[in-house]
Design a protein around this motif. Sequence first.
Motif, mmCIF file in Angstrom:
data_model
loop_
_atom_site.group_PDB
_atom_site.id
_atom_site.type_symbol
_atom_site.label_atom_id
_atom_site.label_comp_id
_atom_site.label_asym_id
_atom_site.label_seq_id
_atom_site.Cartn_x
_atom_site.Cartn_y
_atom_site.Cartn_z
ATOM 1 N N PRO A 38 0.835 -1.199 0.000
ATOM 2 C CA PRO A 38 0.000 0.000 0.000
ATOM 3 C C PRO A 38 0.873 1.254 0.000
ATOM 4 O O PRO A 38 2.023 1.224 0.445
ATOM 5 C CB PRO A 38 -0.807 -0.122 1.294
ATOM 6 C CG PRO A 38 0.017 -1.004 2.170
ATOM 7 C CD PRO A 38 0.710 -1.955 1.257
ATOM 8 N N ASP A 39 0.307 2.350 -0.478
ATOM 9 C CA ASP A 39 1.052 3.613 -0.506
ATOM 10 C C ASP A 39 1.162 4.236 0.883
ATOM 11 O O ASP A 39 2.074 5.027 1.146
ATOM 12 C CB ASP A 39 0.374 4.609 -1.451
ATOM 13 C CG ASP A 39 0.407 4.148 -2.901
ATOM 14 O OD1 ASP A 39 1.421 3.537 -3.299
ATOM 15 O OD2 ASP A 39 -0.576 4.386 -3.622
ATOM 16 N N ALA A 40 0.206 3.921 1.738
ATOM 17 C CA ALA A 40 0.190 4.459 3.100
ATOM 18 C C ALA A 40 -0.648 3.516 3.958
ATOM 19 O O ALA A 40 -1.190 2.516 3.475
ATOM 20 C CB ALA A 40 -0.386 5.879 3.113
ATOM 21 N N ASP A 42 -3.355 4.526 5.840
ATOM 22 C CA ASP A 42 -4.707 5.021 6.093
ATOM 23 C C ASP A 42 -5.745 4.107 5.437
ATOM 24 O O ASP A 42 -5.426 3.266 4.588
ATOM 25 C CB ASP A 42 -4.860 6.448 5.577
ATOM 26 C CG ASP A 42 -4.671 6.536 4.069
ATOM 27 O OD1 ASP A 42 -5.683 6.503 3.331
ATOM 28 O OD2 ASP A 42 -3.507 6.583 3.621
ATOM 29 N N TRP A 44 -8.174 4.475 3.144
ATOM 30 C CA TRP A 44 -8.407 4.444 1.703
ATOM 31 C C TRP A 44 -7.219 3.876 0.943
ATOM 32 O O TRP A 44 -7.389 3.177 -0.060
ATOM 33 C CB TRP A 44 -8.792 5.828 1.193
ATOM 34 C CG TRP A 44 -10.170 6.208 1.635
ATOM 35 C CD1 TRP A 44 -10.517 7.142 2.571
ATOM 36 C CD2 TRP A 44 -11.402 5.601 1.194
ATOM 37 N NE1 TRP A 44 -11.876 7.159 2.746
ATOM 38 C CE2 TRP A 44 -12.450 6.238 1.911
ATOM 39 C CE3 TRP A 44 -11.717 4.603 0.280
ATOM 40 C CZ2 TRP A 44 -13.787 5.898 1.730
ATOM 41 C CZ3 TRP A 44 -13.054 4.266 0.104
ATOM 42 C CH2 TRP A 44 -14.072 4.903 0.806
ATOM 43 N N SER A 45 -6.002 4.149 1.412
ATOM 44 C CA SER A 45 -4.823 3.543 0.778
ATOM 45 C C SER A 45 -4.859 2.032 0.934
ATOM 46 O O SER A 45 -4.582 1.288 -0.014
ATOM 47 C CB SER A 45 -3.537 4.097 1.395
ATOM 48 O OG SER A 45 -3.400 5.472 1.147
ATOM 49 N N ARG A 48 -7.691 0.536 -1.348
ATOM 50 C CA ARG A 48 -7.302 0.437 -2.764
ATOM 51 C C ARG A 48 -6.386 -0.755 -2.991
ATOM 52 O O ARG A 48 -6.555 -1.514 -3.949
ATOM 53 C CB ARG A 48 -6.616 1.730 -3.215
ATOM 54 C CG ARG A 48 -7.547 2.891 -3.481
ATOM 55 C CD ARG A 48 -6.827 4.009 -4.204
ATOM 56 N NE ARG A 48 -5.696 4.522 -3.443
ATOM 57 C CZ ARG A 48 -5.787 5.500 -2.549
ATOM 58 N NH1 ARG A 48 -6.965 6.064 -2.286
ATOM 59 N NH2 ARG A 48 -4.709 5.934 -1.906
ATOM 60 N N TYR A 49 -5.404 -0.882 -2.117
ATOM 61 C CA TYR A 49 -4.437 -1.977 -2.270
ATOM 62 C C TYR A 49 -5.107 -3.342 -2.099
ATOM 63 O O TYR A 49 -4.925 -4.250 -2.930
ATOM 64 C CB TYR A 49 -3.319 -1.806 -1.241
ATOM 65 C CG TYR A 49 -2.349 -2.964 -1.221
ATOM 66 C CD1 TYR A 49 -1.434 -3.145 -2.253
ATOM 67 C CD2 TYR A 49 -2.359 -3.880 -0.170
ATOM 68 C CE1 TYR A 49 -0.548 -4.220 -2.242
ATOM 69 C CE2 TYR A 49 -1.486 -4.948 -0.154
ATOM 70 C CZ TYR A 49 -0.582 -5.112 -1.188
ATOM 71 O OH TYR A 49 0.291 -6.176 -1.177
ATOM 72 N N GLU A 97 7.337 4.609 3.808
ATOM 73 C CA GLU A 97 7.030 3.506 2.913
ATOM 74 C C GLU A 97 7.120 2.200 3.681
ATOM 75 O O GLU A 97 7.685 2.143 4.788
ATOM 76 C CB GLU A 97 7.986 3.482 1.715
ATOM 77 C CG GLU A 97 9.445 3.281 2.098
ATOM 78 C CD GLU A 97 10.415 3.498 0.954
ATOM 79 O OE1 GLU A 97 10.033 4.136 -0.037
ATOM 80 O OE2 GLU A 97 11.574 3.039 1.066
ATOM 81 N N GLY A 132 -0.488 -2.174 -6.436
ATOM 82 C CA GLY A 132 0.009 -0.907 -5.932
ATOM 83 C C GLY A 132 1.014 -0.280 -6.878
ATOM 84 O O GLY A 132 1.031 -0.555 -8.076
#
Length: 352
Positions: A38-40, A42, A44-45, A48-49, A97, A132
């Motif tokens: 994941p990008d983060a 949180d 929503w990140s 999405r992942y 990251e 991702g």
Amino acid sequence: MTTRQDDRSGQDASPRLADHPALPQPKIGILIANLGTPDATDYWSMRRYLSEFLSDKRVIDYPAWKWQPLLQGIILTKRPFTSGANYKLIWNNEADESPLMTITKSQVAAISDRARALWGDRVMVDFCMRYGNPSTPAVVDRMVRAGCERIVFLPLYPQYSGSTTASANDQFFRALMTQKWQPASRTVPPYFDRADYIDALARSVERALQGRVPPRLVASYHGMPERYLKEGDPYHCQCQKTSRLLQARLGWPDGVIDTTFQSVFGSEEWLKPYTVKHVAELAQRGITDIAVISPAFSADCIETLEEIQGEIQEAFTHAGGRNFTYIPCLNDDPAHIDMLMTLIGENLAGWI
């Protein structure tokens, strides 16, 4: 007015118009692929992942009409919170990251340095993630634009599975489908039984244990549904062979290395024994000193840094275990980079 210009094949081209767009110098690409991150941390990140990951038909092969309502409803309402909390425990806050991203960058930097020393600017090294960012299509497009007319695609999975190696290859091929001028391509096969891979694993064990032989070394591999094995996936057999070869290389007696499987998801029966249950059973049987290694992972990640050193270690100590040694993945260890460079060189044969 016309001018002569080399084409992407490196051959002298026929005369072209002076205003013809310049073509980049032909290159060979080496594209390293891993699972993703994941990008983060949180909600929503993470959503999405997880949505991308769990929507992959290679990973979850249930019919979409049955699976997607469950995934997009119940699972992705709750799971991003728990997964995000787990990622926060291991997150590289300095670089903002995941450790998998940090380690992959270090691996690719080492491979790039070696490749540059051997082949100069004729070779371009980059990396992508199956899920991702950086996405496989984006990196393939970047490599093609940079002049890569041939690409060696290397999924960092020692053992083959349809849900890992094949899925990464699928995404690579989908990325090629979008290119007007497709580069020639080669996919690197699994390397679970290579002598140099087994030697790198063995050396990491010897280094971590300082030469001692523990009462039990648990080789914990990522799990998958038993049904996949029955449908022809070779992953289980390749994991077993890796463990056997590691034992032989270490010169240890039979019964010291146990092969187990972790990261069970859903209600199906998965490959057994389950790592979390097995380590507890070892402790209950009086085997209170164990080491754990993860030969299916090329880099430490959420499954090793949080699951093994969290949930699995806790199960062991709760059942009476005393000494739990985690042996890190090969990561950017020089022996690992040596092996990967040899593998890459073999798959560049005839191209450079």
